[in-house]
Design an enzyme around this catalytic site. Structure first.
Site, PDB file in Angstrom:
ATOM      1  CD  GLU A  82      -2.172   1.261   3.020  1.00  0.00           C
ATOM      2  OE1 GLU A  82      -1.524   0.712   3.928  1.00  0.00           O
ATOM      3  OE2 GLU A  82      -3.279   1.821   3.200  1.00  0.00           O
ATOM      4  CB  CYS A  92      -3.961  -1.491   4.661  1.00  0.00           C
ATOM      5  SG  CYS A  92      -3.008  -1.482   6.170  1.00  0.00           S
ATOM      6  CE  LYS A 128      -7.069   1.282   4.005  1.00  0.00           C
ATOM      7  NZ  LYS A 128      -5.770   1.699   4.634  1.00  0.00           N
TER       8      LYS A 128
HETATM    9  N1  ING Z   1      -3.154   0.492   8.705  1.00  0.00           N
HETATM   10  C1  ING Z   1      -3.578  -0.301   9.800  1.00  0.00           C
HETATM   11  C2  ING Z   1      -4.230  -1.616   9.420  1.00  0.00           C
HETATM   12  O1  ING Z   1      -5.431  -1.788   9.384  1.00  0.00           O
HETATM   13  C3  ING Z   1      -4.608  -0.386  11.988  1.00  0.00           C
HETATM   14  C4  ING Z   1      -4.430   0.465  10.762  1.00  0.00           C
HETATM   15  C5  ING Z   1      -3.506  -0.933  12.649  1.00  0.00           C
HETATM   16  C6  ING Z   1      -5.868  -0.630  12.411  1.00  0.00           C
HETATM   17  C7  ING Z   1      -3.725  -1.743  13.775  1.00  0.00           C
HETATM   18  C8  ING Z   1      -6.100  -1.442  13.515  1.00  0.00           C
HETATM   19  C9  ING Z   1      -5.017  -2.004  14.217  1.00  0.00           C
HETATM   20  O2  ING Z   1      -3.442  -2.539   9.234  1.00  0.00           O
HETATM   21  C10 ING Z   1      -3.802   0.852   7.568  1.00  0.00           C
HETATM   22  N2  ING Z   1      -3.091   1.611   6.692  1.00  0.00           N
HETATM   23  O3  ING Z   1      -4.940   0.516   7.328  1.00  0.00           O
END
Ligand code: ING
Length: 316
Positions: free
Chosen positions: A47, A172, A127
């Protein structure tokens, strides 16, 4: 005829705030070359693979913010990726920040594209599940402002016929929500690919951070198994501008088994020979959607956004 192909995940280590697009693309073409040398037919990049993960910063200046976005694709910086796809007959998926004008309105998306072995864009996804916040949060060392910088994707969850199969993309945070996986599987996708930037230093959620790698792999295994799809998940990882991003890029089978996993927090290419027909053995038995699913019972999934107790809930 068997449909066995070698596919690759081209994990990227940190990208510095000042690192140029050219430098990132050079790293990616080096890994694409490595994948091609292994006979790979398809490479998945992370990403937002052309820049540092800028949603960790509060960026007030609109001109500075625009610098993180691509206004055309391919462009002069990414052209080498498309040329290499053509010369090495290897497809790829690439995540980047997209600035575009639609119906006279400027729009910003967290986007991923599919490029075929002729170097042609054959699929695009924006996304849908944007994590984080619209406003900067107090007492945080790093922000997470994807809801501020990107609009929710407006292309649905498209599936592209490619490489003798049907490929769908997620990005992601999407991997944590079963709905996107299912919409792709209901369109007969057999391979789901995604890139991610996942911090494990959310400051203040130590217990969640400690489980970041576990939750990532759990999401990939459950998504693959419950939808009978192969999946390729590629990290941007390592200590990037003071933020810790997890690695563990994985290639996962429709059985839910991880068949390849990265070992470093740097640029690293992992490979697997995937048998696309493996998906069918699950799709025609335990996960024969047409035989076992009950859409008439799932109304709440599309009609209700948040969780609400039913009015006549009675505790038994
Ligand atoms: N990053 C993270 C993901 O979903 C996140 C945000 C991290 C959400 C940890 C919840 C817990 O992997 C992105 N860019 O979505």
């Amino acid at each position: 005829m068997t449909r066995k192909y070698i596919v690759s995940s081209a994990q990227m280590g940190p990208i510095a705030r000042a690192e140029t697009r050219q430098s990132c693309v050079r790293r990616m073409t080096d890994m694409m070359q490595e994948a091609a040398a292994r006979g790979s037919r398809f490479v998945v990049f992370p990403e937002l693979a052309l820049t540092s993960f800028f949603p960790r910063w509060m960026i007030d200046d609109p001109d500075e913010l625009d610098m993180w976005f691509e206004t055309s694709m391919p462009n002069i910086d990414t052209a080498p990726l498309f040329e290499m796809a053509k010369t090495h007959h290897i497809g790829f998926s690439l995540g980047y920040a997209e600035k575009t004008v639609e119906n006279g309105k400027t729009r910003y998306f967290n986007t991923a594209i599919l490029v075929n072995q002729n170097g042609e864009i054959c699929g695009k996804y924006r996304k849908v599940h944007l994590p984080g916040y619209h406003e900067p949060q107090p007492n945080r060392h790093h922000q997470h402002l994807e809801k501020r910088y990107f609009e929710q994707g407006n292309l649905g969850f498209p599936v592209t016929p490619m490489l003798d199969t049907r490929i769908g993309m997620l990005i992601c945070n999407d991997r944590r929500w079963p709905e996107g996986w299912r919409v792709l599987a209901l369109q007969a996708a057999e391979l789901v690919c995604l890139g991610y930037n996942t911090p494990d230093d959310h400051s203040g959620f130590a217990d969640v951070d400690a489980l970041a790698d576990f939750h990532h792999i759990l999401s990939m295994q459950s998504g693959s198994y419950q939808n009978s799809v192969w999946s390729i998940a590629t990290a941007k990882c390592g200590a990037e501008e003071g933020s810790s991003l997890i690695g563990n890029s994985v290639i996962t089978a429709p059985s839910g088994q991880v068949v390849a996993q990265s070992n470093t927090l740097e640029d690293e290419v992992i490979h697997a020979e995937i048998d696309l027909d493996m998906a069918q053995q699950y799709r025609q038995t335990f996960f024969d959607f047409a035989r076992h699913r009950a859409p008439e019972c799932y109304r709440l999934i599309t009609e209700r956004k948040g969780a609400e107790p039913e009015p006549d809930d009675t505790l038994c």
